[in-house]
Design a protein around this motif. Sequence first.
Motif, PDB file in Angstrom:
ATOM      1  N   ASN A   1      13.832  -1.020 -18.457  1.00  0.00           N
ATOM      2  CA  ASN A   1      12.886  -2.071 -18.563  1.00  0.00           C
ATOM      3  C   ASN A   1      13.217  -2.903 -17.274  1.00  0.00           C
ATOM      4  O   ASN A   1      12.515  -3.897 -17.183  1.00  0.00           O
ATOM      5  N   ALA A   2      14.191  -2.619 -16.337  1.00  0.00           N
ATOM      6  CA  ALA A   2      14.442  -3.235 -15.042  1.00  0.00           C
ATOM      7  C   ALA A   2      13.433  -3.431 -14.239  1.00  0.00           C
ATOM      8  O   ALA A   2      12.557  -2.330 -14.029  1.00  0.00           O
ATOM      9  N   PRO A   3      12.836  -4.375 -13.449  1.00  0.00           N
ATOM     10  CA  PRO A   3      11.966  -4.398 -12.223  1.00  0.00           C
ATOM     11  C   PRO A   3      12.278  -3.730 -11.173  1.00  0.00           C
ATOM     12  O   PRO A   3      13.166  -3.430 -10.603  1.00  0.00           O
ATOM     13  N   ILE A   4      11.025  -3.056 -10.889  1.00  0.00           N
ATOM     14  CA  ILE A   4      11.174  -2.077  -9.771  1.00  0.00           C
ATOM     15  C   ILE A   4      10.615  -2.775  -8.394  1.00  0.00           C
ATOM     16  O   ILE A   4       9.760  -3.083  -8.376  1.00  0.00           O
ATOM     17  N   VAL A   5      11.635  -2.834  -7.356  1.00  0.00           N
ATOM     18  CA  VAL A   5      11.428  -3.738  -6.279  1.00  0.00           C
ATOM     19  C   VAL A   5      11.656  -2.764  -4.944  1.00  0.00           C
ATOM     20  O   VAL A   5      12.249  -1.678  -5.002  1.00  0.00           O
TER      21      VAL A   5
ATOM     22  N   GLY B   1       0.789  -1.371  -0.001  1.00  0.00           N
ATOM     23  CA  GLY B   1      -0.056  -0.065  -0.201  1.00  0.00           C
ATOM     24  C   GLY B   1       0.738   1.331  -0.025  1.00  0.00           C
ATOM     25  O   GLY B   1       0.230   2.155  -0.065  1.00  0.00           O
ATOM     26  N   THR B   2       2.032   1.324   0.077  1.00  0.00           N
ATOM     27  CA  THR B   2       2.844   2.321   0.151  1.00  0.00           C
ATOM     28  C   THR B   2       3.293   2.897  -1.361  1.00  0.00           C
ATOM     29  O   THR B   2       3.352   1.977  -2.327  1.00  0.00           O
ATOM     30  N   PRO B   3       3.131   4.044  -1.405  1.00  0.00           N
ATOM     31  CA  PRO B   3       3.415   4.809  -2.877  1.00  0.00           C
ATOM     32  C   PRO B   3       4.606   4.408  -3.214  1.00  0.00           C
ATOM     33  O   PRO B   3       5.968   4.541  -2.580  1.00  0.00           O
ATOM     34  N   VAL B   4       4.996   4.232  -4.726  1.00  0.00           N
ATOM     35  CA  VAL B   4       6.299   4.273  -5.433  1.00  0.00           C
ATOM     36  C   VAL B   4       6.857   5.515  -5.508  1.00  0.00           C
ATOM     37  O   VAL B   4       6.347   6.566  -6.163  1.00  0.00           O
ATOM     38  N   THR B   5       8.054   5.759  -5.031  1.00  0.00           N
ATOM     39  CA  THR B   5       8.870   7.101  -4.844  1.00  0.00           C
ATOM     40  C   THR B   5       9.886   6.996  -5.775  1.00  0.00           C
ATOM     41  O   THR B   5      10.302   5.949  -5.987  1.00  0.00           O
ATOM     42  N   ALA B   6      10.538   8.269  -6.137  1.00  0.00           N
ATOM     43  CA  ALA B   6      11.848   8.413  -6.851  1.00  0.00           C
ATOM     44  C   ALA B   6      12.930   7.514  -6.152  1.00  0.00           C
ATOM     45  O   ALA B   6      13.741   6.996  -6.619  1.00  0.00           O
ATOM     46  N   GLN B   7      12.855   7.774  -4.812  1.00  0.00           N
ATOM     47  CA  GLN B   7      13.896   7.116  -3.930  1.00  0.00           C
ATOM     48  C   GLN B   7      13.688   5.633  -4.009  1.00  0.00           C
ATOM     49  O   GLN B   7      14.976   5.014  -3.908  1.00  0.00           O
ATOM     50  N   ASP B   8      12.688   5.155  -4.247  1.00  0.00           N
ATOM     51  CA  ASP B   8      12.375   3.580  -4.305  1.00  0.00           C
ATOM     52  C   ASP B   8      13.092   3.237  -5.535  1.00  0.00           C
ATOM     53  O   ASP B   8      13.724   2.077  -5.686  1.00  0.00           O
ATOM     54  N   VAL B   9      13.071   4.064  -6.685  1.00  0.00           N
ATOM     55  CA  VAL B   9      13.486   3.701  -7.985  1.00  0.00           C
ATOM     56  C   VAL B   9      15.235   3.612  -8.022  1.00  0.00           C
ATOM     57  O   VAL B   9      15.595   2.675  -8.393  1.00  0.00           O
TER      58      VAL B   9
END
Length: 504
Positions: A203-207, A132-140
């Motif tokens: 194209n890499a998976p965001i985890v 439920g947490t949003p995807v952020t630029a730091q996550d990328v």
Amino acid sequence: MSKEKKQRPSAVWIAGGLAVLAVVLLGVLWFVRNGSDGGQQYLWYKGKPSQADKAPDRKNEFVIGGTDLPADARIFQQYGIASQQICRLVYEPLVRVTRAKEVTPVLAASVAFSEDGRTAEVTLNARNFSDGTPVTAQDVVDSYRLLNEPISNNPLKPVMAAIEGMDAYQHGESDTFGVQVLEENKVQFQFVSASVDNLEALNAPIVKAAEGGSFALGTGGYRIDWMQGMEEVRLVRNAEGKTDLPYEQIRFLNATRQRIEQSAEDCSIDAVQINVGALADRMKEAGGYDIYAYPGGARAYLRFSAEASPVVRQAVNAMFDRTAFWAEVEPTMDAEGGYVPAEPFVSPTYHGDTPFGTEGNPKKLAKALEEERGEAVLYLRMDSSAFSMSRLQILERQFQAYGVRLEPVYEGEVQTGSTYDFTFAAGETGTPEQILWDGAAEEVVSASAERIADQLHRDYRQVYGVLEQEAGEYMPVIPAGAQAVYWAVLANARNSDIQFLLMG
């Protein structure tokens, strides 16, 4: 490979990443796009649907059998077919690039490349991970850090080496690389040079690493629920994600011979990769399976010498019959590791009307060849093994049909200065783009880089059209074939859902 060489645009292409996924799953990806409505080109054996009916209580589950299930929870850092399939279902990239070269923004709302093609600013969509947490630029940024750790075997690491400083980070020589946060929902990528790999790197998976050593979180239609290393992985629907698949649960099982044979009786596995031979025969005896053969793994090419003229290249291309060649060399459907014709899998966006096609008139080209060199003859570089001699005999018959004589030039003679026109190269594991650009002249590389940069800046989704043009102009290889991979699939489940699941 030296750092100096990695700065060359061609070397970034050669680095490999354009789809290490494709090295194994290339054929299925093409089949998904063209096979199911195109005459079932790679359907080897058609089973009997009436003998392959899933039990009602299994309709909401799909089971995939494999021999390379991931060993630990960091599935996104592992290389195998099963790991790639799981990642596709659980994680999503910023931009998805299929082997058909269809480019679709996924987690990216927009991508803007600079004029020199070396910088990309990516603005994120409003999406959530499975917790439920949003995807952020730091996550990328953190995701690219995880994917490229020295211990990681993620198949896209060679592509991500196109990012500035990433090669050093991958080898444990630096803690920084060219991916940084601009705003909470905007991230910047800095690349070594203008290259199609700059797009592939997105194209890499965001985890997102989970606390307590649990499975990394993703944004895909499924999440990892449970696993037993190298034996079983269970996926369940992700309430935060979206999927068109009808299954509530997808399981990956270690496909032992006993389990495969049992599945032939009770349909306990919906799709399984098999070798040809006894297991394939067992599937056929059960009568309830379709068996698909598609190209994957090592490839074979006819590769030209640097001095080969356009007439020579066109003549070889027009006179070489791929299908007949492999039918004589080894009956592809009867031997494990056999090859299948691979012309639709080598040109970056093969359409059939490029120089990789066979539209040239072989009789006219034979005459042009004779006019160019005074005789209708081509020189094939080869070794003196029995297998090479058998290939020579087949090729001799094909070329002789158009009045062209094929003369062998043995390896030792080449080293002493003898010239040749082309050679047969089997067992190459590089991606088509790697091999396509291997040995390109510096001036070709420079001109190509400028066109790639311009297209990335104007419309990154169309960059493969430029690569296709470059491939047709340079044409250093002709596709001969690719090793066959075989999937047995329950006949009553043959549909687009299965194709999506198998393409990894």
